[in-house]
Design a protein around this motif. Structure first.
Motif, PDB file in Angstrom:
ATOM      1  N   ILE A  56      -4.028   4.096   0.044  1.00  0.00           N
ATOM      2  CA  ILE A  56      -3.637   3.953   1.442  1.00  0.00           C
ATOM      3  C   ILE A  56      -4.345   2.727   2.009  1.00  0.00           C
ATOM      4  CG2 ILE A  56      -3.465   5.072   3.680  1.00  0.00           C
ATOM      5  CD1 ILE A  56      -2.002   6.530   1.422  1.00  0.00           C
ATOM      6  N   PRO A  57      -3.623   1.767   2.569  1.00  0.00           N
ATOM      7  CA  PRO A  57      -4.255   0.543   3.072  1.00  0.00           C
ATOM      8  C   PRO A  57      -4.999   0.780   4.381  1.00  0.00           C
ATOM      9  CG  PRO A  57      -1.922   0.545   3.591  1.00  0.00           C
ATOM     10  CD  PRO A  57      -2.161   1.760   2.741  1.00  0.00           C
ATOM     11  N   GLN A  58      -5.928  -0.111   4.691  1.00  0.00           N
ATOM     12  CA  GLN A  58      -6.614  -0.038   5.984  1.00  0.00           C
ATOM     13  C   GLN A  58      -5.638  -0.369   7.107  1.00  0.00           C
ATOM     14  OE1 GLN A  58     -10.070  -2.616   5.689  1.00  0.00           O
ATOM     15  NE2 GLN A  58     -11.331  -0.950   4.941  1.00  0.00           N
ATOM     16  N   THR A 116       0.264  -8.527  -6.975  1.00  0.00           N
ATOM     17  CA  THR A 116       1.337  -7.917  -6.188  1.00  0.00           C
ATOM     18  C   THR A 116       0.805  -6.721  -5.418  1.00  0.00           C
ATOM     19  OG1 THR A 116       3.033  -8.655  -7.749  1.00  0.00           O
ATOM     20  CG2 THR A 116       3.587  -6.791  -6.339  1.00  0.00           C
ATOM     21  N   GLN A 117       0.010  -5.894  -6.079  1.00  0.00           N
ATOM     22  CA  GLN A 117      -0.585  -4.743  -5.408  1.00  0.00           C
ATOM     23  C   GLN A 117      -1.492  -5.184  -4.258  1.00  0.00           C
ATOM     24  OE1 GLN A 117      -2.105  -1.396  -7.730  1.00  0.00           O
ATOM     25  NE2 GLN A 117      -4.043  -1.513  -6.597  1.00  0.00           N
ATOM     26  N   ASP A 118      -2.306  -6.190  -4.489  1.00  0.00           N
ATOM     27  CA  ASP A 118      -3.189  -6.689  -3.426  1.00  0.00           C
ATOM     28  C   ASP A 118      -2.371  -7.149  -2.222  1.00  0.00           C
ATOM     29  OD1 ASP A 118      -5.378  -6.177  -5.024  1.00  0.00           O
ATOM     30  OD2 ASP A 118      -5.635  -8.255  -5.663  1.00  0.00           O
ATOM     31  N   PHE A 119      -1.260  -7.843  -2.479  1.00  0.00           N
ATOM     32  CA  PHE A 119      -0.462  -8.339  -1.365  1.00  0.00           C
ATOM     33  C   PHE A 119       0.181  -7.190  -0.597  1.00  0.00           C
ATOM     34  CE2 PHE A 119       3.653  -9.365   0.465  1.00  0.00           C
ATOM     35  CZ  PHE A 119       3.307 -10.390   1.334  1.00  0.00           C
ATOM     36  N   TYR A 120       0.876  -6.309  -1.293  1.00  0.00           N
ATOM     37  CA  TYR A 120       1.650  -5.292  -0.582  1.00  0.00           C
ATOM     38  C   TYR A 120       0.776  -4.225   0.071  1.00  0.00           C
ATOM     39  CZ  TYR A 120       6.010  -7.408  -1.802  1.00  0.00           C
ATOM     40  OH  TYR A 120       7.051  -8.309  -1.877  1.00  0.00           O
ATOM     41  N   ILE A 121      -0.443  -4.063  -0.397  1.00  0.00           N
ATOM     42  CA  ILE A 121      -1.348  -3.108   0.255  1.00  0.00           C
ATOM     43  C   ILE A 121      -2.202  -3.802   1.311  1.00  0.00           C
ATOM     44  CG2 ILE A 121      -3.324  -1.581  -0.106  1.00  0.00           C
ATOM     45  CD1 ILE A 121      -2.148  -0.823  -2.790  1.00  0.00           C
ATOM     46  N   VAL A 181      -2.283  -7.097   2.457  1.00  0.00           N
ATOM     47  CA  VAL A 181      -1.667  -8.060   3.375  1.00  0.00           C
ATOM     48  C   VAL A 181      -0.568  -7.402   4.197  1.00  0.00           C
ATOM     49  CG1 VAL A 181      -0.390 -10.230   3.574  1.00  0.00           C
ATOM     50  CG2 VAL A 181      -2.234 -10.015   1.895  1.00  0.00           C
ATOM     51  N   LEU A 182       0.359  -6.750   3.515  1.00  0.00           N
ATOM     52  CA  LEU A 182       1.532  -6.238   4.233  1.00  0.00           C
ATOM     53  C   LEU A 182       1.355  -4.815   4.749  1.00  0.00           C
ATOM     54  CD1 LEU A 182       4.047  -7.677   5.048  1.00  0.00           C
ATOM     55  CD2 LEU A 182       5.212  -6.758   3.039  1.00  0.00           C
ATOM     56  N   GLY A 183       0.471  -4.036   4.143  1.00  0.00           N
ATOM     57  CA  GLY A 183       0.174  -2.724   4.708  1.00  0.00           C
ATOM     58  C   GLY A 183       1.051  -1.587   4.238  1.00  0.00           C
ATOM     59  N   LEU A 184       1.598  -1.698   3.000  1.00  0.00           N
ATOM     60  CA  LEU A 184       2.296  -0.572   2.403  1.00  0.00           C
ATOM     61  C   LEU A 184       1.309   0.257   1.585  1.00  0.00           C
ATOM     62  CD1 LEU A 184       4.567  -2.890   2.810  1.00  0.00           C
ATOM     63  CD2 LEU A 184       5.891  -1.547   1.171  1.00  0.00           C
ATOM     64  N   SER A 185       1.718   1.459   1.194  1.00  0.00           N
ATOM     65  CA  SER A 185       0.914   2.313   0.326  1.00  0.00           C
ATOM     66  C   SER A 185       1.468   2.284  -1.091  1.00  0.00           C
ATOM     67  CB  SER A 185       0.917   3.758   0.832  1.00  0.00           C
ATOM     68  OG  SER A 185       0.399   3.851   2.136  1.00  0.00           O
ATOM     69  N   LEU A 186       0.573   2.365  -2.069  1.00  0.00           N
ATOM     70  CA  LEU A 186       0.997   2.491  -3.459  1.00  0.00           C
ATOM     71  C   LEU A 186       1.433   3.927  -3.704  1.00  0.00           C
ATOM     72  CD1 LEU A 186       1.231   1.279  -6.334  1.00  0.00           C
ATOM     73  CD2 LEU A 186      -1.136   1.997  -6.705  1.00  0.00           C
ATOM     74  N   LYS A 187       2.688   4.116  -4.088  1.00  0.00           N
ATOM     75  CA  LYS A 187       3.236   5.463  -4.244  1.00  0.00           C
ATOM     76  C   LYS A 187       3.347   5.895  -5.703  1.00  0.00           C
ATOM     77  CE  LYS A 187       3.932   6.586   0.049  1.00  0.00           C
ATOM     78  NZ  LYS A 187       3.270   7.760   0.659  1.00  0.00           N
ATOM     79  N   THR A 188       3.671   4.959  -6.587  1.00  0.00           N
ATOM     80  CA  THR A 188       3.789   5.273  -8.009  1.00  0.00           C
ATOM     81  C   THR A 188       3.231   4.110  -8.807  1.00  0.00           C
ATOM     82  OG1 THR A 188       5.860   6.454  -7.531  1.00  0.00           O
ATOM     83  CG2 THR A 188       5.336   6.067  -9.831  1.00  0.00           C
ATOM     84  N   ASP A 189       2.368   4.441  -9.768  1.00  0.00           N
ATOM     85  CA  ASP A 189       1.719   3.410 -10.581  1.00  0.00           C
ATOM     86  C   ASP A 189       2.043   3.656 -12.049  1.00  0.00           C
ATOM     87  OD1 ASP A 189       0.090   1.560 -11.778  1.00  0.00           O
ATOM     88  OD2 ASP A 189      -1.698   2.067 -10.623  1.00  0.00           O
TER      89      ASP A 189
END
Length: 290
Positions: A5-7, A188-193, A195-203
């Protein structure tokens, strides 16, 4: 794997909106997406077509013809655009249409949370047409992870849900998610979490990662199935031009803009207030009010 979960988090009401493609043959691609796939032509000019669902004005797909396109090579960009249909009945109607018209279907799968049909357009862009299963059957873990499976779709059940009244994509169809070919999954994970503020749902480890706002299974898919550290697209490469996130209101766009300023991430703001930025794979993103 625990869901990350991103900040800074995008609003759960922010979601993928429009996909824009650069094409070599606008007439052929427009006919394919309207007559074969099921989109409705909202407007068509000499160099651009805008398509959406029946009776909806919201653009889901923009096709822009470019001059002197480069030959297709392994680069970052679109793996597939996923059109989300409102019901299983709609998916059944689509499946019957595709089978009877000999559309270029390359597969069909049950992912646990959804049922999906896969196609390829005449210029090699991937397409997914799917509907979501009821949320009470999703495998949502206590930590927020939503694991995906890939098994054979119950085609008989999907066809059985149809009313055989195909009129193209119905009102309420959306771009449910955008699946990307990326160069590096960690970046990609660093950016989408972050920078953009999405959550990682499936890895899926060092193969693929899925991200979303709110409690959706994914709005963004990413994979390195075409290779690691592949180059970004050039301006005259065919394929993905950009994709859009729809924000619920101006306040959300302003909050995203403030966050990007705080973390000093480069972006542009156009005359209509839309934000433009590049992800870690040189993929262009637009953020606008829905």
């Amino acid at each position: 794997m625990a869901a990350i979960i991103p900040q800074f988090q995008l609003s759960e009401k922010t979601h993928t909106g429009t996909v824009a493609l650069k094409v070599a043959n606008l007439v052929k691609q427009t006919e394919f997406y309207s007559r074969v796939v099921g989109l409705n032509v909202l407007s068509q000019g000499h160099m651009k077509s805008v398509l959406g669902a029946n009776n909806d004005k919201k653009p889901l797909l923009i096709l822009r013809e470019i001059e002197n396109p480069l030959p297709l090579t392994r680069k970052t960009g679109l793996y597939h655009v996923a059109f989300h249909l409102p019901t299983r009945k709609d998916l059944g109607n689509a499946l019957i249409k595709y089978m009877t018209s000999k559309a270029p279907v390359i597969g069909a799968s049950d992912h646990g949370y959804s049922e999906a049909i896969y196609l390829t357009d005449p210029e090699g862009n991937g397409i997914e047409v799917y509907h979501d299963k009821p949320r009470d059957v999703w495998d949502v873990q206590p930590d927020g992870e939503i694991p995906a499976i890939t098994i054979e779709m119950d085609a008989e059940g999907v066809v059985g849900a149809a009313d055989r009244n195909w009129q193209g994509f119905p009102s309420g169809t959306t771009v449910g998610h955008v699946h990307l070919k990326v160069a590096d999954l960690d970046k990609t994970q660093d950016f989408y979490i972050d920078v953009l503020g999405l959550s990682l749902k499936t890895d899926f480890g060092q193969q693929a990662k899925f991200f979303a706002t709110g409690d959706y299974h994914h709005h963004i898919g990413s994979n390195i199935w075409n290779g690691h550290n592949i180059p970004g697209m050039a301006e005259n490469d065919l394929g993905l031009d950009y994709y859009t996130f729809f924000a619920p209101d101006k306040e959300e766009v302003s909050r995203i803009e403030e966050h990007l300023n705080v973390i000093e991430y480069a972006f542009d703001k156009d005359s209509t207030g839309n934000l433009w930025l590049m992800d870690s794979n040189e993929i262009k993103i637009q953020i606008q009010v829905e």
